[in-house]
Structure formats: C-alpha cells, structure tokens
Design an enzyme around this catalytic site. Sequence first.
Site, PDB file in Angstrom:
ATOM      1  N   CYS A  37       8.501 -13.143  82.281  1.00  0.00           N
ATOM      2  CA  CYS A  37       7.134 -12.572  81.047  1.00  0.00           C
ATOM      3  C   CYS A  37       5.784 -12.918  82.184  1.00  0.00           C
ATOM      4  CB  CYS A  37       6.727 -13.938  80.156  1.00  0.00           C
ATOM      5  SG  CYS A  37       8.224 -14.407  79.232  1.00  0.00           S
ATOM      6  N   CYS A 107      -2.883 -15.439  77.859  1.00  0.00           N
ATOM      7  CA  CYS A 107      -3.236 -16.776  78.938  1.00  0.00           C
ATOM      8  C   CYS A 107      -3.725 -17.973  77.663  1.00  0.00           C
ATOM      9  CB  CYS A 107      -3.825 -16.565  79.648  1.00  0.00           C
ATOM     10  SG  CYS A 107      -3.226 -15.177  80.806  1.00  0.00           S
TER      11      CYS A 107
END
Lengths: 139, 405
Positions: A37, A107
């Site tokens: 990812c 994030c």
Amino acid sequence: MAYSDKVIDHYSNPKNVGTLDKNSKNVGTGLVGAPECGDVMRLQIEVDDATGIIKDAKFKTFGCGSAIASSSLATEWLKGKTVEDAAKIDNMDIVEELSLPPVKIHCSVLAEDAIRAAINDYRTKNGMEAMVFDEKRVH
Amino acid sequence: MLKLPIYLDNNATTPVDPRVLETMLPYFTKHFGNAASRNHPFGWEAEEAVDYAREQVAKLIGCDPKEVIFTSGATESDNLALKGVFEMYASKGNHIITATTEHKAVLDTCKHIEKLGGEVTYLDVKEDGLLDLAQLEAAIKPTTILIAIMYANNEIGVVQPIKEISAIAKRHGVLFFTDGTQAVGKIPVDVIKDGIDLLAFSAHKMYGPKGVGALYVRRKGPRVKVTAQIDGGGHERGMRSGTLNVPGIVGFGKACELCRLEMEEETKRISALRDKLENALTQLEESYVNGNRESRLPHVSNISFKYVEGEGLMMGFNKNIAVSSGSACTSASLEPSYVLKALGLGDDLAHSSLRFGLSRFTTEEEIDYTINAVKETVLKLRDMSPLWEMHKEGIDLTTVEWAHH
C-alpha cells in the site's frame, strides 16, 4: 501538490525516530500498514509502570512525507500522556495540525491505528484486555 | 554555475529549444495568416511555412511530407489512429492487439473502442518490459485489423522490437500502429525500415512547443486510410479538420530538424550521463534498474530503491530536483504504476521507484548534484524505515502478515 510547512518540518527534522526494545514488558509496539500500500508505520510507546504515563515514544515509517510527519507528530503528542489519554488521540487532530489535504487523510488514520495497536500491545503484555476501538476506514 | 532547480523529468515534457522559439516567433504577429487562405499573401506565407515544416518532420522519420497529418499532440494522434482505423476497416474486422504497458492515450482509447463493439487483446510484457513476439503472433485472428504497440515506453524507456513486430503484422496482413512519442527525435525512427503503417508523435517531447503533434499515415504499400475524428473544413487531406497551428507547426518542424542533425552527438553525451547517474545510484544496496537495460532509450533511467517510498523520497529533494515516481501516493486509488506492475514488480518495489529523464540541456554538474542528493535521501529514509530495519534483521518481509488497510 505542495506540502504544508509543518509537514515539511517534520519530514526534514523528524522527532523520535528510533527503536525501543519490543520485548520489554513496558514497551508496546504497533506495526500497521503494508508495503504494497506504500506505507508502513511502526510506533512504540514506553510506559512508566508506577504512573501509567508514556515516558518515551519512537517511530519508524516507510511512506510519503505526510505519513512520516503524521507518525513524528504522534510520537510528540504521546510523550507525557497517560495511556488512557493517548487512546483518545483522533486522526482528525493530526489532519488539522498538519493541514493534510483529503488525499492524505489515510496517513493520519494510519498513525491513529498505530497508536491504538501500540496501546493494545502494551495492555495485553501486561495482562489487561485490549481496548475496543471504533473502526475508521477511509480506504 | 549550477542553477537550481534541476529538471530531470524530460519524459513528461521538454523545454522549448531557444532556436525553435526563435523560428516560431514571426508566425504569431507578422506571418499570422491562415494556411488555408488561398487568395492572399498572408495565407500563402503561412502555407509555405507549414509545407516547409512538414518536410522537416517527414525527413526525421523518413516519410513523404504528404504522409504527415498535423494534430494537437500525441494523444490526439493516438485517438485518430486507433478510432480512425477501427472505423475505416470495420468491414474487415474489429480486433485490435495492444499491450498492458501502453500509454493511457492508447489504453483508454481501446477501452472506448470496446464499448463501440471492438474487441481488444491486451498483451502482457516480459519481466524486462519487452513484448513476447510469439505471444503477439498467436494473438492474431482473422478479424484482427491493427497491432498497436508503442515504440518506447514512457516510464521505463524500454524500446520494443519494432522491426520484428511490423514483420509479423505484415505477414498476417494486419496494420501496425506505433506510439512513438518518447522515441521520435531521441533514437533513429524510420517508417520504411521499421515497417510502420501509422506513427504518433509530439513536439513537446523533443524540445518543441506543446499543443502540436503528428500522425504519420502510410500512403503506399499499403495505402492506409483513417476515418476523421474531427470534422470540418477538410484540412490535412480530410483526415483532421481545424485551422492549422502555424507557429506550433513551424516550431515542430524546427525541433525535428535539430533532432535529426544533433541526435547522434547528443545521444552519446546524454547516455554517458545517464549511465553515470545509474551506476552511481545502483551502488546503493537494494536498488534495481527497472526494464531492459540494453533495448532502451538513451536518456531514461527508472530505479527502485527498496524499502523507501517514492513520494517520500522525492520530498527529500524535489525543491531542487524534478523527477517523477511510480508511487501513486497522491492519487485517490493509491495504486502504484501499472507499467511497473506489468513487469511483475511487487507493489512495494513499484512504490519505491523514481524515473530520471535527461535532456539536451542536462549537464554533468546537475547529474553529480542529483547523485549526491538522491543517495543522501535514500540513506536518511532507510534509517527511518521499519522495513529496512526488518530487512537488516533478516526478516523476510513476504512472510509478515501485514494489516492491510
């Protein structure tokens, strides 16, 4: 895409990069994300037995600048907090502090996941039940 | 003196050569006529300039000027070639063969053609990015009308065996179209020797202006026809209507001429710089060049730095050096480069890649600076990477159970 000054600052001068002894009873480790990812975060907390306060926090992150900044910021926030208060850190606080754009919200979610994984690692190591968190999924 | 920032993203676009710009300028204000105005000197001047540029363009690819159709760029040329052949040859068949590593201008056009009832075969490539010729030949059917394979890839620079592909196409009576956007002007491309029936290319990848390109359409052996996709005044032999972009075309012509005259010298210098960069950066542990290193454009290098993420890596120096990454951390899909994945690279290596594209204007000083900056950042980020630490501890990362999110 331009990064915010705070992201650039954390990226250029990351706080608390490093490794704590994952076998220590006082250390909780959270490893989240996946190489496929494009981001992996490892966040560690060291808890003072007597006070229940996080006395040290370290991270290592594979990822973009925003992922590095999110984890660096998280370690700063963790230090000095009780484990209970640390569990309340919300990814949107990170988004706000770093002015992350929508494409980078994942994030901050990853950093939140890492905090929670580290807390639960610490708790289960010390005979406590893992805390149950609401699932937050942006992707 | 080293001037920052350094531009090493020349596969995305190139600066206009000052000599090209100089040639173009009079055609904005002084010789501004419409090349289709047949009845006065303004039109004649413009037409003459276009004719001259058409010759310059034709000379670079070894064709007759009449075979050059000016367009707005390679994307339009790709569309015209694919859709134009699909429509024109509908009575012969509806099958097109292409590859998974093509540019989106080809892939998305093929997707569109599928919606219109076309059948498209997307061939996989080998690990080095080259096409498997046996596989290509085996994919040909009685309904196949076109093989569409790019000359050189935009991400890894790998150059396909064009002569062999065109020979296969010819043997089966199938037309061969190649997207030469990255190759034309950089390496010798000759439509006769290469056996190309249709060739798309663009000015802004070879030091010309943006917004102008061409499609070569063969007139003899066989005579190829495409159905126009833009209708109007019947410009460009009816294949592409629209007032000609005279200054752009003039610049395109000049850019082609300069490439033709300077290619040989330039290639020697640029490929030496590219090799210097590549050799220095691959001295870093766990760094890998993506794609075949022999059959490759002279000015491109695509390198994966394992255990660091491409976008994070670029952030370390992108104020001073412009490159691009196969990581797609900014895109909504979070999917890394489909080209690198087609080579069989794991997502992790695709996320860790950088593409360096050199140009006519790249200096040795710039390359030295880049080597240092990239090396430094890779080392810094590896110190910060949990994957690097695990790798150093001897942990096989493929055996780790990752929490996919």
